[in-house]
Design a protein around this motif. Structure first.
Motif, short mmCIF file in Angstrom:
data_model
loop_
_atom_site.label_atom_id
_atom_site.label_comp_id
_atom_site.label_asym_id
_atom_site.label_seq_id
_atom_site.Cartn_x
_atom_site.Cartn_y
_atom_site.Cartn_z
N PRO A 127 20.08 -26.25 -19.43
CA PRO A 127 20.06 -25.56 -20.73
C PRO A 127 21.36 -25.66 -21.52
CG PRO A 127 19.00 -24.19 -19.06
CD PRO A 127 19.60 -25.36 -18.34
N ASN A 128 22.50 -25.85 -20.84
CA ASN A 128 23.77 -25.97 -21.57
C ASN A 128 24.05 -27.40 -22.03
OD1 ASN A 128 24.25 -27.06 -19.07
ND2 ASN A 128 26.14 -25.92 -18.67
N GLY A 129 23.07 -28.31 -21.84
CA GLY A 129 23.22 -29.67 -22.33
C GLY A 129 23.76 -30.66 -21.31
N LEU A 130 24.16 -30.20 -20.13
CA LEU A 130 24.69 -31.11 -19.11
C LEU A 130 23.56 -31.92 -18.50
CD1 LEU A 130 27.15 -31.98 -17.32
CD2 LEU A 130 26.31 -30.32 -15.66
N THR A 131 23.71 -33.25 -18.51
CA THR A 131 22.73 -34.15 -17.93
C THR A 131 23.30 -34.78 -16.67
OG1 THR A 131 21.72 -34.65 -20.08
CG2 THR A 131 21.34 -36.23 -18.31
N HIS A 132 22.51 -34.77 -15.61
CA HIS A 132 22.94 -35.37 -14.35
C HIS A 132 21.71 -35.95 -13.66
CE1 HIS A 132 21.29 -32.09 -11.74
NE2 HIS A 132 21.39 -31.43 -12.88
N SER A 133 21.94 -36.82 -12.68
CA SER A 133 20.82 -37.46 -12.00
C SER A 133 20.39 -36.65 -10.79
CB SER A 133 21.18 -38.88 -11.59
OG SER A 133 22.19 -38.87 -10.60
N ILE A 134 19.10 -36.69 -10.50
CA ILE A 134 18.54 -36.10 -9.28
C ILE A 134 17.64 -37.14 -8.63
CG2 ILE A 134 18.64 -33.74 -10.16
CD1 ILE A 134 15.59 -33.93 -10.60
N LEU A 135 17.38 -36.95 -7.33
CA LEU A 135 16.53 -37.89 -6.60
C LEU A 135 15.31 -37.16 -6.05
CD1 LEU A 135 19.20 -39.92 -4.56
CD2 LEU A 135 18.27 -40.41 -6.83
N ASN A 136 14.22 -37.91 -5.93
CA ASN A 136 12.98 -37.37 -5.37
C ASN A 136 12.52 -38.29 -4.25
OD1 ASN A 136 10.47 -35.70 -5.32
ND2 ASN A 136 9.56 -37.64 -5.95
N ILE A 137 12.22 -37.69 -3.08
CA ILE A 137 11.75 -38.48 -1.95
C ILE A 137 10.25 -38.30 -1.74
CG2 ILE A 137 11.99 -38.87 0.54
CD1 ILE A 137 14.85 -37.79 0.29
N GLY A 138 9.78 -37.09 -1.87
CA GLY A 138 8.37 -36.79 -1.67
C GLY A 138 8.14 -35.31 -1.86
N TYR A 139 6.87 -34.89 -1.82
CA TYR A 139 6.53 -33.50 -2.08
C TYR A 139 6.75 -32.65 -0.84
CZ TYR A 139 3.92 -29.29 -3.19
OH TYR A 139 3.57 -27.99 -3.39
N SER A 140 7.36 -31.48 -1.05
CA SER A 140 7.54 -30.50 0.01
C SER A 140 7.17 -29.14 -0.57
CB SER A 140 8.99 -30.48 0.52
OG SER A 140 9.24 -29.32 1.29
N SER A 141 6.19 -28.48 0.02
CA SER A 141 5.74 -27.21 -0.54
C SER A 141 6.84 -26.16 -0.52
CB SER A 141 4.53 -26.69 0.25
OG SER A 141 4.84 -26.54 1.63
N ALA A 142 7.73 -26.22 0.49
CA ALA A 142 8.80 -25.22 0.60
C ALA A 142 9.88 -25.42 -0.44
CB ALA A 142 9.41 -25.26 2.00
N ALA A 143 10.11 -26.66 -0.85
CA ALA A 143 11.21 -26.96 -1.77
C ALA A 143 10.77 -27.25 -3.19
CB ALA A 143 12.01 -28.16 -1.24
N ASP A 144 9.56 -27.79 -3.37
CA ASP A 144 9.11 -28.24 -4.69
C ASP A 144 8.19 -27.26 -5.39
OD1 ASP A 144 10.53 -30.63 -4.56
OD2 ASP A 144 8.95 -31.63 -3.42
N ASP A 145 7.69 -26.25 -4.69
CA ASP A 145 6.92 -25.17 -5.29
C ASP A 145 7.38 -23.87 -4.65
OD1 ASP A 145 4.85 -25.84 -7.34
OD2 ASP A 145 4.21 -27.28 -5.81
N THR A 146 8.11 -23.08 -5.40
CA THR A 146 8.72 -21.87 -4.84
C THR A 146 8.33 -20.65 -5.66
OG1 THR A 146 10.74 -21.87 -6.17
CG2 THR A 146 10.73 -23.29 -4.21
N GLY A 147 8.63 -19.50 -5.12
CA GLY A 147 8.55 -18.29 -5.90
C GLY A 147 9.72 -18.21 -6.86
#
Length: 282
Positions: free
Chosen positions: A191-211
């Motif tokens: 939201p503050n305009g900072l852009t950075h790279s992230i990596l994705n390996i695969g779907y994980s219910s614990a990490a990719d869909d959280t409360g």
């Protein structure tokens, strides 16, 4: 009368001991107040930081707390001093001397709230924020952050660093030793305009869909850029999870990679990554 040789030797040894002592004191003060060396041991911050990157953490960026003091571990001599053993008088009030708060997107080193180990992650959530992952997309205060595909991050499928760990790969089921390990790469804009790279390996219910994580006052929500290979604030505070990180546990901000080696040893000059020397961290 001339001094005996034993007297001269004793004086030399004593002067050497004093020199070493004061050198250690000066180094300790410098490390505690200004810059702490940090070697990247794992791949949780790829591709911003790689295994084998060496950097100095700026301790002046957030001020000082008990965590500013070093852990001193010399197993050969049975020395195992935690930062709290040295600077415990600064502990337990979650404040800092000459303190300033981190900004969203800072890459920060902090003490793990349970184990006391030094971790490095990105500051994602500030006090009062609501953080959630929905279908692998980061949401801050109910709004999805902007994500743009940025090709594939490719590295060799081989043991990395002194620990010899194999990288996790998006195509892991179809490659062998020496093959190309692929990860999906995205550019994420906070939201503050900072852009950075992230990596994705695969779907994980614990990490990719959280409360929804509501960040308490005086604490921060940290995440690794290698989102599917990072133990961070998405996991409850324990020996295996980080949870929210108290303000006093911050050590400093990482601003620049000083040196980088892709081999098992710093001495293997043929594995040095010369393109990463003095690389800014964003």
């Amino acid at each position: 009368m001339a001094r005996s040789s034993s007297s001269g030797e004793g004086s030399f040894i004593w002067e050497t001991i004093k020199t070493i002592f004061w050198a250690l004191v000066i180094a300790g003060v410098f490390r505690s107040l200004f810059f702490q060396p940090f070697w990247i041991p794992s791949g949780s911050m790829k591709d911003t930081l790689l295994v084998g990157d060496f950097l100095f953490v700026n301790k002046m960026s957030y001020g000082y707390s008990y965590a500013s003091c070093p852990n001193i571990k010399i197993r050969r001599f049975g020395i195992d001093l935690d930062a709290r053993d040295i600077c415990g008088f600064l502990d337990n009030d979650n404040t800092r001397l000459l303190g300033s708060e981190p900004e969203r997107g800072d890459v920060a080193v902090f003490r793990h709230p349970v184990t006391g180990e030094d971790y490095i992650k990105r500051v994602i959530g500030l006090p009062g924020d609501k953080i959630q992952m929905i279908d692998s997309v980061l949401h801050i205060n109910g709004e999805a952050v902007k994500m743009e595909p940025a090709g594939m991050f490719i590295e060799t499928y081989a043991p990395q660093g002194p620990q010899g760990r194999l990288p996790r790969c998006f195509n892991g089921a179809v490659i062998g030793a020496g093959g190309e390990c692929e990860k999906e790469r995205y550019l994420e804009t906070l939201p503050n305009g900072l852009t950075h790279s992230i990596l994705n390996i695969g779907y994980s219910s614990a990490a990719d869909d959280t409360g929804v994580f509501e960040v308490p006052e005086g604490e921060y929500f940290m995440m690794g850029d290698n989102r599917d290979n990072s133990t961070d604030s998405r996991f409850a505070r324990s020996r295996d999870g980080v949870g929210f990180v108290p303000y006093e546990n911050l050590i400093g901000r990482a601003d620049r990679v000083v040196f980088s080696s892709g081999g098992r040893s710093l001495l293997f000059f043929w594995d040095w990554r010369k393109d990463r020397f003095l690389e800014p961290i964003t």
